[in-house]
Motif scaffolding. Structure first.
Motif, PDB file in Angstrom:
ATOM      1  N   GLU A 159       0.804  -1.218   0.000  1.00  0.00           N
ATOM      2  CA  GLU A 159       0.000   0.000   0.000  1.00  0.00           C
ATOM      3  C   GLU A 159       0.837   1.268   0.000  1.00  0.00           C
ATOM      4  O   GLU A 159       0.295   2.373  -0.011  1.00  0.00           O
ATOM      5  N   ARG A 191       6.434   1.734  -6.924  1.00  0.00           N
ATOM      6  CA  ARG A 191       5.635   0.579  -7.336  1.00  0.00           C
ATOM      7  C   ARG A 191       4.598   0.997  -8.370  1.00  0.00           C
ATOM      8  O   ARG A 191       3.949   2.026  -8.220  1.00  0.00           O
ATOM      9  N   ASP A 233       1.723  -0.426  -8.927  1.00  0.00           N
ATOM     10  CA  ASP A 233       0.560  -1.232  -8.585  1.00  0.00           C
ATOM     11  C   ASP A 233      -0.678  -0.349  -8.448  1.00  0.00           C
ATOM     12  O   ASP A 233      -0.650   0.844  -8.762  1.00  0.00           O
ATOM     13  N   ARG A 234      -1.760  -0.926  -7.975  1.00  0.00           N
ATOM     14  CA  ARG A 234      -3.017  -0.195  -7.873  1.00  0.00           C
ATOM     15  C   ARG A 234      -2.928   1.014  -6.945  1.00  0.00           C
ATOM     16  O   ARG A 234      -3.414   2.095  -7.300  1.00  0.00           O
ATOM     17  N   PRO A 235      -2.320   0.894  -5.753  1.00  0.00           N
ATOM     18  CA  PRO A 235      -2.187   2.082  -4.894  1.00  0.00           C
ATOM     19  C   PRO A 235      -1.393   3.202  -5.557  1.00  0.00           C
ATOM     20  O   PRO A 235      -1.684   4.379  -5.357  1.00  0.00           O
ATOM     21  N   THR A 236      -0.382   2.822  -6.339  1.00  0.00           N
ATOM     22  CA  THR A 236       0.411   3.833  -7.044  1.00  0.00           C
ATOM     23  C   THR A 236      -0.448   4.587  -8.042  1.00  0.00           C
ATOM     24  O   THR A 236      -0.418   5.819  -8.115  1.00  0.00           O
ATOM     25  N   ARG A 237      -1.200   3.850  -8.834  1.00  0.00           N
ATOM     26  CA  ARG A 237      -2.066   4.484  -9.841  1.00  0.00           C
ATOM     27  C   ARG A 237      -3.126   5.351  -9.169  1.00  0.00           C
ATOM     28  O   ARG A 237      -3.457   6.432  -9.658  1.00  0.00           O
ATOM     29  N   LYS A 238      -3.640   4.872  -8.065  1.00  0.00           N
ATOM     30  CA  LYS A 238      -4.653   5.652  -7.350  1.00  0.00           C
ATOM     31  C   LYS A 238      -4.066   6.951  -6.807  1.00  0.00           C
ATOM     32  O   LYS A 238      -4.701   8.009  -6.862  1.00  0.00           O
ATOM     33  N   SER A 251      -1.588   8.626  -8.059  1.00  0.00           N
ATOM     34  CA  SER A 251      -1.279   9.544  -9.161  1.00  0.00           C
ATOM     35  C   SER A 251      -2.506  10.304  -9.636  1.00  0.00           C
ATOM     36  O   SER A 251      -2.390  11.390 -10.212  1.00  0.00           O
TER      37      SER A 251
END
Length: 309
Positions: free
Chosen positions: A6, A73, A75-80, A82
């Protein structure tokens, strides 16, 4: 603290003095870059300028991430994380630039000066940050100072700004305030440098999309024909200062300062802007502007003492 799926790069909480200095430096970057952008706007359209500025900023930020070997990373938390960049610089600067083209510069300055107040209220409503009587008094003093700084521009214009343009500038200011609220929680677990790179990459993607659509509909032109290398270099430099450095400093400050306290440092932006115009462009300061600058500086100095962690 051990990194988890996360988190990206775990942020270390900086000393309060360092956070205050970073907040002041962010305001200095935003204020001085405004003077640089004003010069470049004589040579290229606003949307083209924003795109060039953001592209230069994103390149510098990612190079810094690589040189410092910070792990990011994808991953999904990274994209979120951004996606907050769609608020600012994405939506905030898009609405602000278009609104500025439709209304007067003084109207835009007056509306934009309300951003710290919006952040103060949103931090109270969303983040549940307390607003005491001293903070409210300092907010009022800083607001008066801001009005005095921009008053000479407003008094010299006939006031024929477009209501639609004013509403667009207001929308951009609100997006910027929501960006601060959204980012306040992100910086507690993500290092400001990669977070800035991620956010501005998302903002650049949005800006490029808007520019392509505007060009296709004939609403703007690219305007790079005849632009010299010197002008492009100045545009890139202003972008690095206005986006890479300013956002990096401000996110660093948000690691330690509550959003409602950090918001007060934004009131220094027009002070630095007017000061830079005085030094580099020879624009004279009126007595009202000097008085307004003093009000803002005194308020910011006081909030640095009464603001909580």
């Amino acid at each position: 603290m051990r990194a988890t799926p996360e988190t990206l790069v775990v942020a270390r909480r900086p000393p309060r003095a360092a956070a205050v200095l970073a907040a002041v430096l962010s305001a200095a970057c935003w204020g001085s870059a405004t003077v640089m952008s004003k010069s470049v706007l004589n040579h290229m359209p606003p949307m083209t300028l924003v795109t060039v500025q953001l592209a230069a900023s994103v390149c510098v930020l990612w190079v810094a991430v690589l040189l410092l070997r910070l792990r990011v990373r994808l991953d999904r938390p990274t994209r979120k994380a951004s996606l907050s960049g769609l608020l600012e610089p994405g939506l905030a600067y898009t609405f602000g630039i278009i609104g500025l083209a439709l209304t007067t510069a003084s109207n835009s300055a007056l509306i934009g000066a309300a951003e710290p107040i919006f952040i103060l209220l949103l931090a109270w409503l969303i983040l549940k940050e307390r607003i005491g009587a001293p903070m409210l008094m300092l907010a009022a003093t800083a607001t008066v100072g801001l009005l005095l700084v921009v008053a000479p521009d407003a008094s010299g214009l006939p006031g024929r700004g477009s209501l639609f343009g004013d509403l667009l500038v207001l929308a951009g200011t609100l997006f910027a305030a929501f960006y601060v609220i959204a980012t306040r929680r992100l910086v507690l677990s993500i290092d400001p440098l990669p977070l800035s790179a991620l956010q501005q990459s998302a903002g650049l993607t949005w800006t490029l999309g808007v520019l392509v659509i505007a060009l296709g509909l004939g609403l703007t032109r690219l305007g790079l024909e005849g632009v010299t290398f010197g002008v492009l270099a100045l545009a890139a430099a202003s972008g690095i200062i206005q986006y890479a450095l300013a956002f990096w400093f401000y996110l660093f400050a948000l690691q330690r300062l509550p959003a409602n306290v950090a918001a007060f440092y934004l009131t220094l932006i027009p002070v630095f802007g007017v000061g830079a115009a005085f030094v580099f462009l020879g624009e004279a300061l009126t007595l009202l502007q000097w008085l307004g600058a003093v009000c803002v500086i005194v308020s910011v100095g006081a909030i640095s003492r009464v603001g909580g962690d």
